[in-house]
Design a protein around this motif. Structure first.
Motif, PDB file in Angstrom:
ATOM      1  N   LEU A 126      -3.572   3.622  17.036  1.00  0.00           N
ATOM      2  CA  LEU A 126      -4.208   4.175  18.231  1.00  0.00           C
ATOM      3  C   LEU A 126      -4.142   5.679  18.114  1.00  0.00           C
ATOM      4  O   LEU A 126      -3.064   6.248  17.963  1.00  0.00           O
ATOM      5  CB  LEU A 126      -3.473   3.684  19.487  1.00  0.00           C
ATOM      6  N   PHE A 127      -5.283   6.351  18.181  1.00  0.00           N
ATOM      7  CA  PHE A 127      -5.310   7.751  17.812  1.00  0.00           C
ATOM      8  C   PHE A 127      -5.622   8.631  19.017  1.00  0.00           C
ATOM      9  O   PHE A 127      -6.557   8.375  19.754  1.00  0.00           O
ATOM     10  CB  PHE A 127      -6.344   7.972  16.705  1.00  0.00           C
ATOM     11  N   PRO A 149       9.919  -5.850  16.909  1.00  0.00           N
ATOM     12  CA  PRO A 149       9.376  -4.542  16.543  1.00  0.00           C
ATOM     13  C   PRO A 149       8.104  -4.193  17.298  1.00  0.00           C
ATOM     14  O   PRO A 149       7.403  -5.058  17.825  1.00  0.00           O
ATOM     15  CB  PRO A 149       9.080  -4.697  15.052  1.00  0.00           C
ATOM     16  N   ALA A 150       7.806  -2.918  17.321  1.00  0.00           N
ATOM     17  CA  ALA A 150       6.535  -2.414  17.828  1.00  0.00           C
ATOM     18  C   ALA A 150       6.214  -1.121  17.089  1.00  0.00           C
ATOM     19  O   ALA A 150       7.112  -0.448  16.580  1.00  0.00           O
ATOM     20  CB  ALA A 150       6.600  -2.176  19.328  1.00  0.00           C
ATOM     21  N   ARG A 151       4.952  -0.775  17.036  1.00  0.00           N
ATOM     22  CA  ARG A 151       4.531   0.439  16.341  1.00  0.00           C
ATOM     23  C   ARG A 151       3.462   1.143  17.167  1.00  0.00           C
ATOM     24  O   ARG A 151       2.638   0.507  17.801  1.00  0.00           O
ATOM     25  CB  ARG A 151       3.980   0.097  14.952  1.00  0.00           C
ATOM     26  N   TRP A 152       3.492   2.458  17.132  1.00  0.00           N
ATOM     27  CA  TRP A 152       2.489   3.265  17.825  1.00  0.00           C
ATOM     28  C   TRP A 152       2.118   4.423  16.910  1.00  0.00           C
ATOM     29  O   TRP A 152       2.974   5.013  16.246  1.00  0.00           O
ATOM     30  CB  TRP A 152       3.049   3.776  19.145  1.00  0.00           C
ATOM     31  N   THR A 153       0.844   4.731  16.840  1.00  0.00           N
ATOM     32  CA  THR A 153       0.352   5.765  15.928  1.00  0.00           C
ATOM     33  C   THR A 153      -0.539   6.746  16.664  1.00  0.00           C
ATOM     34  O   THR A 153      -1.323   6.351  17.539  1.00  0.00           O
ATOM     35  CB  THR A 153      -0.454   5.134  14.776  1.00  0.00           C
ATOM     36  N   THR A 154      -0.430   8.016  16.316  1.00  0.00           N
ATOM     37  CA  THR A 154      -1.306   9.031  16.890  1.00  0.00           C
ATOM     38  C   THR A 154      -1.655  10.059  15.824  1.00  0.00           C
ATOM     39  O   THR A 154      -0.944  10.198  14.818  1.00  0.00           O
ATOM     40  CB  THR A 154      -0.652   9.731  18.093  1.00  0.00           C
ATOM     41  N   ARG A 155      -2.739  10.772  16.038  1.00  0.00           N
ATOM     42  CA  ARG A 155      -3.141  11.842  15.130  1.00  0.00           C
ATOM     43  C   ARG A 155      -3.377  13.135  15.899  1.00  0.00           C
ATOM     44  O   ARG A 155      -3.736  13.107  17.069  1.00  0.00           O
ATOM     45  CB  ARG A 155      -4.423  11.456  14.381  1.00  0.00           C
ATOM     46  N   PHE A 156      -3.194  14.237  15.206  1.00  0.00           N
ATOM     47  CA  PHE A 156      -3.494  15.528  15.808  1.00  0.00           C
ATOM     48  C   PHE A 156      -3.862  16.496  14.688  1.00  0.00           C
ATOM     49  O   PHE A 156      -3.628  16.228  13.501  1.00  0.00           O
ATOM     50  CB  PHE A 156      -2.301  16.061  16.617  1.00  0.00           C
ATOM     51  N   THR A 210       1.404  21.319   7.997  1.00  0.00           N
ATOM     52  CA  THR A 210       0.381  21.857   7.116  1.00  0.00           C
ATOM     53  C   THR A 210      -0.711  22.506   7.960  1.00  0.00           C
ATOM     54  O   THR A 210      -1.277  21.860   8.842  1.00  0.00           O
ATOM     55  CB  THR A 210      -0.223  20.742   6.248  1.00  0.00           C
ATOM     56  N   ALA A 211      -0.972  23.769   7.701  1.00  0.00           N
ATOM     57  CA  ALA A 211      -1.969  24.492   8.492  1.00  0.00           C
ATOM     58  C   ALA A 211      -3.365  23.949   8.215  1.00  0.00           C
ATOM     59  O   ALA A 211      -3.703  23.583   7.085  1.00  0.00           O
ATOM     60  CB  ALA A 211      -1.909  25.980   8.182  1.00  0.00           C
ATOM     61  N   GLY A 212      -4.200  23.891   9.274  1.00  0.00           N
ATOM     62  CA  GLY A 212      -5.586  23.482   9.128  1.00  0.00           C
ATOM     63  C   GLY A 212      -5.748  22.067   8.619  1.00  0.00           C
ATOM     64  O   GLY A 212      -6.662  21.795   7.834  1.00  0.00           O
ATOM     65  N   SER A 213      -4.913  21.156   9.056  1.00  0.00           N
ATOM     66  CA  SER A 213      -4.935  19.786   8.526  1.00  0.00           C
ATOM     67  C   SER A 213      -4.781  18.778   9.654  1.00  0.00           C
ATOM     68  O   SER A 213      -4.192  19.062  10.698  1.00  0.00           O
ATOM     69  CB  SER A 213      -3.790  19.595   7.517  1.00  0.00           C
ATOM     70  N   ARG A 214      -5.311  17.571   9.432  1.00  0.00           N
ATOM     71  CA  ARG A 214      -5.035  16.451  10.331  1.00  0.00           C
ATOM     72  C   ARG A 214      -3.682  15.873   9.989  1.00  0.00           C
ATOM     73  O   ARG A 214      -3.302  15.787   8.826  1.00  0.00           O
ATOM     74  CB  ARG A 214      -6.112  15.367  10.164  1.00  0.00           C
ATOM     75  N   HIS A 215      -2.934  15.484  11.000  1.00  0.00           N
ATOM     76  CA  HIS A 215      -1.623  14.873  10.812  1.00  0.00           C
ATOM     77  C   HIS A 215      -1.567  13.525  11.516  1.00  0.00           C
ATOM     78  O   HIS A 215      -2.218  13.334  12.548  1.00  0.00           O
ATOM     79  CB  HIS A 215      -0.508  15.775  11.367  1.00  0.00           C
ATOM     80  N   THR A 216      -0.782  12.635  10.969  1.00  0.00           N
ATOM     81  CA  THR A 216      -0.591  11.314  11.555  1.00  0.00           C
ATOM     82  C   THR A 216       0.884  11.088  11.826  1.00  0.00           C
ATOM     83  O   THR A 216       1.725  11.332  10.946  1.00  0.00           O
ATOM     84  CB  THR A 216      -1.108  10.209  10.611  1.00  0.00           C
ATOM     85  N   VAL A 217       1.190  10.660  13.049  1.00  0.00           N
ATOM     86  CA  VAL A 217       2.558  10.290  13.434  1.00  0.00           C
ATOM     87  C   VAL A 217       2.595   8.781  13.646  1.00  0.00           C
ATOM     88  O   VAL A 217       1.830   8.247  14.450  1.00  0.00           O
ATOM     89  CB  VAL A 217       3.004  10.994  14.732  1.00  0.00           C
ATOM     90  N   ARG A 218       3.470   8.097  12.923  1.00  0.00           N
ATOM     91  CA  ARG A 218       3.645   6.666  13.104  1.00  0.00           C
ATOM     92  C   ARG A 218       5.065   6.408  13.576  1.00  0.00           C
ATOM     93  O   ARG A 218       6.033   6.810  12.919  1.00  0.00           O
ATOM     94  CB  ARG A 218       3.392   5.909  11.794  1.00  0.00           C
ATOM     95  N   VAL A 219       5.176   5.770  14.712  1.00  0.00           N
ATOM     96  CA  VAL A 219       6.476   5.521  15.346  1.00  0.00           C
ATOM     97  C   VAL A 219       6.772   4.022  15.305  1.00  0.00           C
ATOM     98  O   VAL A 219       5.967   3.210  15.765  1.00  0.00           O
ATOM     99  CB  VAL A 219       6.484   6.014  16.810  1.00  0.00           C
ATOM    100  N   ASP A 220       7.907   3.660  14.747  1.00  0.00           N
ATOM    101  CA  ASP A 220       8.380   2.278  14.741  1.00  0.00           C
ATOM    102  C   ASP A 220       9.608   2.172  15.633  1.00  0.00           C
ATOM    103  O   ASP A 220      10.488   3.055  15.612  1.00  0.00           O
ATOM    104  CB  ASP A 220       8.733   1.832  13.318  1.00  0.00           C
ATOM    105  N   ALA A 221       9.667   1.103  16.435  1.00  0.00           N
ATOM    106  CA  ALA A 221      10.789   0.890  17.346  1.00  0.00           C
ATOM    107  C   ALA A 221      11.082  -0.598  17.436  1.00  0.00           C
ATOM    108  O   ALA A 221      10.299  -1.445  16.985  1.00  0.00           O
ATOM    109  CB  ALA A 221      10.476   1.466  18.726  1.00  0.00           C
ATOM    110  N   GLU A 222      12.230  -0.930  18.030  1.00  0.00           N
ATOM    111  CA  GLU A 222      12.566  -2.331  18.283  1.00  0.00           C
ATOM    112  C   GLU A 222      13.422  -2.419  19.528  1.00  0.00           C
ATOM    113  O   GLU A 222      14.090  -1.455  19.923  1.00  0.00           O
ATOM    114  CB  GLU A 222      13.297  -2.942  17.086  1.00  0.00           C
ATOM    115  N   ASP A 223      13.397  -3.608  20.181  1.00  0.00           N
ATOM    116  CA  ASP A 223      14.242  -3.802  21.346  1.00  0.00           C
ATOM    117  C   ASP A 223      15.593  -4.358  20.901  1.00  0.00           C
ATOM    118  O   ASP A 223      15.879  -4.461  19.702  1.00  0.00           O
ATOM    119  CB  ASP A 223      13.552  -4.714  22.358  1.00  0.00           C
TER     120      ASP A 223
END
Length: 423
Positions: free
Chosen positions: A25-26, A126-133, A108-121
């Motif tokens: 999910l971005f 498990p669960a995962r959430w992803t974002t970009r900026f 990294t300057a001038g670049s797209r980045h992706t953050v992927r977060v993994d978690a568990e209860d």
């Protein structure tokens, strides 16, 4: 049903084809509203900074943080990965209790980045959430100009890299980062190393000469990666070099003879004349810089008075240059009587018109020219052409910012000294 499981059910509603592991999910780091199934959940998705609703560009030096919305909900972060558009993973630290993650390196300057977060209860679900900026472009960049131009060269041709920003010896860490960004690959593979010539220039050469008919590709990677305060890697046009046959010319100044080899086989032995007393030809290994059908050589341009017995003003044919200060191998029809017998030139290597024409047609830029048994000084390693091969490999490698030895062990650049040209 726990709030965590409700959140996971919400994930299945948002992405019904994905089971538990989640989907990509971005959004921007602060815009979690693009995941409406989680928007009202107390503990999920996590908070990802930098904050700022609607923000599109993030400063390259801003840290990225990931934290849980509700630390008492029994959820813990298990892994966070932050990657740039080239797939490079940026470093970060996860707290021991799994409640918070923070990046430890620059983006990294001038670049797209992706953050992927993994978690568990607490039950290990498990669960995962992803974002970009995207990050903003760098304010100051280190641009790189490689040499030589794409083409075919001899086995002695060094690779050069000229930087738009200086990096002094005191900036050892920055030098290492820059050097890591400069990539040289060859087929076949050989052992090689960069060597810092000065604060702005590096040369790359193998331990021994390039293999004949090799291909060498040079490029700068890590564009946008931080290499200093407010300074990031910038542009660099890649270069591809093809190596020709192994062509070597070795002059024995004492024997007044030049032996030319191609791929290890002697193809011609040429009678020559080299520098006379006061104008001795430099000893050592040199690399062909260029070729000229005709060159006007004048003694006055290098400080010889016009009324001196050593004065000259000649148009010289078939000239092959090996130093920036004017040392050539060329036709010298006026000295054919001395060729093979005596040294009478002003520092150049002279030969007959016929031999000079043959040599001119067969030699190319990057080929190796070596002088032995002259009474002249040693060829300068740097500053007057390519004397790179006159450094032993251990000394050369020590001039790399990535070597085990300190950069200070490398030989200091030698200033170019003008030498009289031959006639």
């Amino acid at each position: 049903m726990s709030r965590f499981h409700k959140a996971l059910n919400g994930l299945l509603i948002a992405c019904p084809s994905v089971v538990l592991a989640g989907c990509g999910l971005f959004a921007s780091p602060a815009d979690t509203s693009s995941t409406p199934a989680f928007h009202n959940a107390a503990e999920w998705p996590p908070r990802i900074g930098p904050a700022g609703a609607g923000r599109r560009d993030v400063g390259p030096d801003e840290p990225v943080t990931v934290s849980l919305r509700d630390r008492d909900a029994g959820i813990r972060l298990t892994d966070v990965t932050l990657t740039d558009a080239a797939g490079r993973r940026l470093a970060g630290d996860l707290s021991p209790d799994g409640s918070r993650w923070r990046s430890t390196g620059s983006l990294t300057a001038g670049s797209r980045h992706t953050v992927r977060v993994d978690a568990e209860d607490g039950n290990g679900v498990p669960a995962r959430w992803t974002t970009r900026f995207a990050t903003a472009s760098a304010g100051r960049t280190v641009n790189v100009t490689f040499g030589p131009a794409t083409g075919t060269y001899g086995v002695g041709q060094p690779i050069t890299a000229e930087l738009s920003v200086p990096f002094g010896r005191e900036k050892a860490r920055a030098r290492a980062l820059v050097e890591r960004a400069l990539t040289v690959t060859s087929r076949p593979r050989v052992e090689g190393s960069w060597h810092w010539i000065n604060d702005r220039e590096l040369h790359y050469r193998p331990r021994n000469y390039w293999p004949a008919h090799a291909r060498v590709d040079v490029r700068a990677e890590l564009r946008g990666v931080k290499v200093g305060d407010g300074l990031h890697m910038g542009r660099a046009r890649p270069v591809s070099v093809t190596i020709g046959s192994r062509f070597e010319a070795v002059t024995d100044a004492g024997a007044h003879s030049m032996t030319v080899k191609r791929d290890g086989k002697v193809v011609r032995v040429i009678p020559v004349t080299t520098g006379k007393p006061g104008f001795y030809t430099r000893n050592g290994i040199k690399v062909v810089l260029d070729k000229r059908r005709s060159v006007r050589m004048r003694g006055t341009t290098i400080g010889i008075p016009g009324n001196s017995p050593d004065a000259f003003d000649l148009n010289v044919r078939h000239a092959v240059r090996v130093t920036r200060s004017g040392e050539f191998l060329h036709a010298a029809p006026w000295s054919t009587g001395a060729q093979g017998r005596a040294n009478v030139s002003h520092g150049c290597t002279g030969m007959s018109e016929r031999n000079a024409a043959w040599f001119f047609e067969n030699v190319r830029e990057g080929d190796v020219v070596e002088v032995r048994n002259s009474r002249g000084a040693r060829m300068a390693v740097f500053g007057n052409g390519y004397g790179d091969w006159n450094l032993p490999w251990a000394t050369w490698h020590a001039g790399s910012a990535l070597s085990a030895g300190p950069a200070s062990r490398s030989a200091p650049p030698a200033p170019a000294r003008l030498r009289p040209q031959s006639h």
